[in-house]
Design a protein around this motif. Sequence first.
Motif, short mmCIF file in Angstrom:
data_model
loop_
_atom_site.label_atom_id
_atom_site.label_comp_id
_atom_site.label_asym_id
_atom_site.label_seq_id
_atom_site.Cartn_x
_atom_site.Cartn_y
_atom_site.Cartn_z
N HIS A 148 1.03 -1.22 0.01
CA HIS A 148 -0.02 -0.15 -0.03
C HIS A 148 0.85 1.43 -0.06
O HIS A 148 0.34 2.54 0.12
CB HIS A 148 -1.18 0.08 1.31
CG HIS A 148 -1.99 -1.13 1.27
ND1 HIS A 148 -2.95 -0.83 0.35
CD2 HIS A 148 -1.99 -2.32 1.71
CE1 HIS A 148 -3.79 -2.17 0.52
NE2 HIS A 148 -3.33 -3.02 1.15
N THR A 149 2.11 1.20 -0.17
CA THR A 149 2.91 2.44 -0.14
C THR A 149 3.93 2.24 -1.38
O THR A 149 5.05 2.03 -1.19
CB THR A 149 3.79 2.69 1.20
OG1 THR A 149 4.71 1.28 1.33
CG2 THR A 149 2.80 2.87 2.20
N PRO A 150 3.55 2.03 -2.61
CA PRO A 150 4.05 1.65 -3.69
C PRO A 150 5.56 2.60 -4.22
O PRO A 150 5.40 3.64 -4.11
CB PRO A 150 3.27 1.71 -4.78
CG PRO A 150 2.13 2.60 -4.46
CD PRO A 150 2.06 2.36 -2.94
N GLY A 151 6.66 2.04 -4.17
CA GLY A 151 7.79 2.71 -4.26
C GLY A 151 8.29 3.68 -3.43
O GLY A 151 9.37 4.29 -3.69
N THR A 152 7.88 3.75 -2.23
CA THR A 152 8.25 4.60 -1.14
C THR A 152 9.18 3.77 0.07
O THR A 152 8.66 2.70 0.05
CB THR A 152 6.91 5.49 -0.50
OG1 THR A 152 6.26 4.39 0.09
CG2 THR A 152 6.42 6.18 -1.55
N PRO A 153 10.02 4.39 0.69
CA PRO A 153 10.44 3.61 1.75
C PRO A 153 9.42 3.36 2.74
O PRO A 153 8.52 3.65 3.24
CB PRO A 153 11.47 5.02 2.42
CG PRO A 153 11.65 5.80 1.33
CD PRO A 153 10.03 5.99 0.55
N VAL A 154 9.95 2.10 3.41
CA VAL A 154 9.33 1.45 4.61
C VAL A 154 10.21 1.29 5.57
O VAL A 154 11.57 0.71 5.49
CB VAL A 154 8.85 -0.05 4.06
CG1 VAL A 154 8.15 -0.58 5.16
CG2 VAL A 154 7.76 0.30 2.90
N HIS A 155 10.02 1.55 6.79
CA HIS A 155 10.72 1.68 7.99
C HIS A 155 10.55 0.75 9.11
O HIS A 155 9.17 0.61 9.52
CB HIS A 155 10.90 3.09 8.64
CG HIS A 155 11.19 4.24 7.70
ND1 HIS A 155 12.60 4.56 7.27
CD2 HIS A 155 10.38 5.10 6.98
CE1 HIS A 155 12.53 5.29 6.34
NE2 HIS A 155 11.24 5.82 6.20
N VAL A 156 11.11 -0.28 9.48
CA VAL A 156 10.86 -1.26 10.32
C VAL A 156 11.82 -0.67 11.66
O VAL A 156 12.85 -0.68 11.50
CB VAL A 156 11.35 -2.81 9.88
CG1 VAL A 156 10.88 -3.47 11.16
CG2 VAL A 156 10.64 -2.95 8.66
N ARG A 157 11.08 -0.86 12.84
CA ARG A 157 11.56 -0.24 14.09
C ARG A 157 11.25 -1.07 15.09
O ARG A 157 10.16 -1.73 15.36
CB ARG A 157 11.31 1.42 14.32
CG ARG A 157 11.21 2.09 13.19
CD ARG A 157 11.13 3.78 13.54
NE ARG A 157 11.06 4.54 12.47
CZ ARG A 157 10.04 5.06 11.87
NH1 ARG A 157 8.77 4.75 12.37
NH2 ARG A 157 10.12 5.96 10.81
N VAL A 158 12.11 -1.23 15.97
CA VAL A 158 12.18 -2.05 17.14
C VAL A 158 12.59 -1.58 18.46
O VAL A 158 13.53 -0.97 18.44
CB VAL A 158 12.87 -3.63 17.25
CG1 VAL A 158 12.53 -4.61 18.25
CG2 VAL A 158 12.47 -4.34 15.57
N GLY A 159 11.80 -1.70 19.51
CA GLY A 159 12.36 -0.92 20.73
C GLY A 159 11.52 -1.38 21.93
O GLY A 159 10.53 -2.04 21.71
N THR A 160 11.82 -0.80 22.93
CA THR A 160 11.06 -0.83 24.39
C THR A 160 10.23 0.48 24.95
O THR A 160 11.34 1.63 24.68
CB THR A 160 11.83 -1.43 25.66
OG1 THR A 160 12.24 -2.52 25.13
CG2 THR A 160 11.03 -1.69 26.83
N VAL A 161 9.21 0.50 25.20
CA VAL A 161 8.58 1.71 25.38
C VAL A 161 7.90 1.73 26.80
O VAL A 161 7.37 0.50 27.45
CB VAL A 161 7.65 2.18 24.43
CG1 VAL A 161 8.48 2.70 23.18
CG2 VAL A 161 6.45 1.38 24.19
#
Length: 245
Positions: A129-142
Motif C-alpha cells: 500500500h505504499t508503492p515505491g516509497t521507503p518502508v521503515h521497520v523499528r524495534v524498541g522498548t517503551v
Amino acid sequence: MSGLRPAAGRYFFPQGFAEPALRHEQQSAEGGREANLLIAQNAERVSLLVDDLQLLAQLDQEPSYRREPVDLLSPAVDAVSAAALDSDGHPIGLDPLRKEDEPDLVETVGDPHRLRQVVENLLSNGRTHTPGTPVHVRVGTVRVGPDTGGVDRPGLTSPSPPLPYGTAAVLEIAGEGPGLDPEDARRAFERFYRVDRSRSRSHSRGGSGLGLAIAGAIARGHGGRLELDTAPGKGCTFRLVLPRS
C-alpha cells in the motif's frame, strides 16, 4: 461468468476460465495460454483464501501458542532480509524505535513462528500500500502511553482494547505513502475490507484480505495488540505492542 466470488469479487473460481480454455477450436494459442495463466493465478488465490480462513478459525476457536522468550529484533531481521530478495523498488530499513538508541534485545514471551507471521503480514501490507516509497521497520522498548502505543487516542485505531500501563516491546512498520482517512482506518482490520482505490493510491498484489485480521488475532493471543496510526498525507504506521517479558 459462473463461479464463486468471495471478497467482493476479488477471487474467481477457476471454472469460469476453464470453460473457454477447453474450446480449442474457438481460440488462438495465445488465448489458450492466457486462459491457463488466469486459471493458475486464481486457483492460487482461492487456495490462499481457504488457508487464511482456516487459520482464522483456528485462532478464533482454540489458539495454541508456544511460550518461550522471543527477541522481536530476530523476526524483524528475518522479514526484512526476505523482503530484500524481492526487488520491487521498496527501500526497507531496520532501525531502533528511537533514533538515539542502539539496537538491543527487545524481549517478549510468545510463539516465534506466529510473531514472525505478524511481522511478515505487516511488512507485506506496508509494501503493497505504499508503492515505491521507503518502508521503515523499528524495534524498541517503551512505556505504554498515547504517544508510544498500547492505548487509544485520536488518529490511532486497533481491534483490541488498551493495554495496562507498563513496559512494552514494540515493533513498528511505517510506510511513507498517502495515509488513510478516518473511515478507512477504522475499518482496516475488518475481514475482507479493502481501501477504495478511488480514495487512495493504494495498490493490491492480490492477498486474501485477511492478513491484518490474522495479525490482530495473533497479537491478542499474546496479550498485546496491533495498532494503525495514520492520517491522510502522513503515511501509515502499524505497531505491534506486546508485554515485555
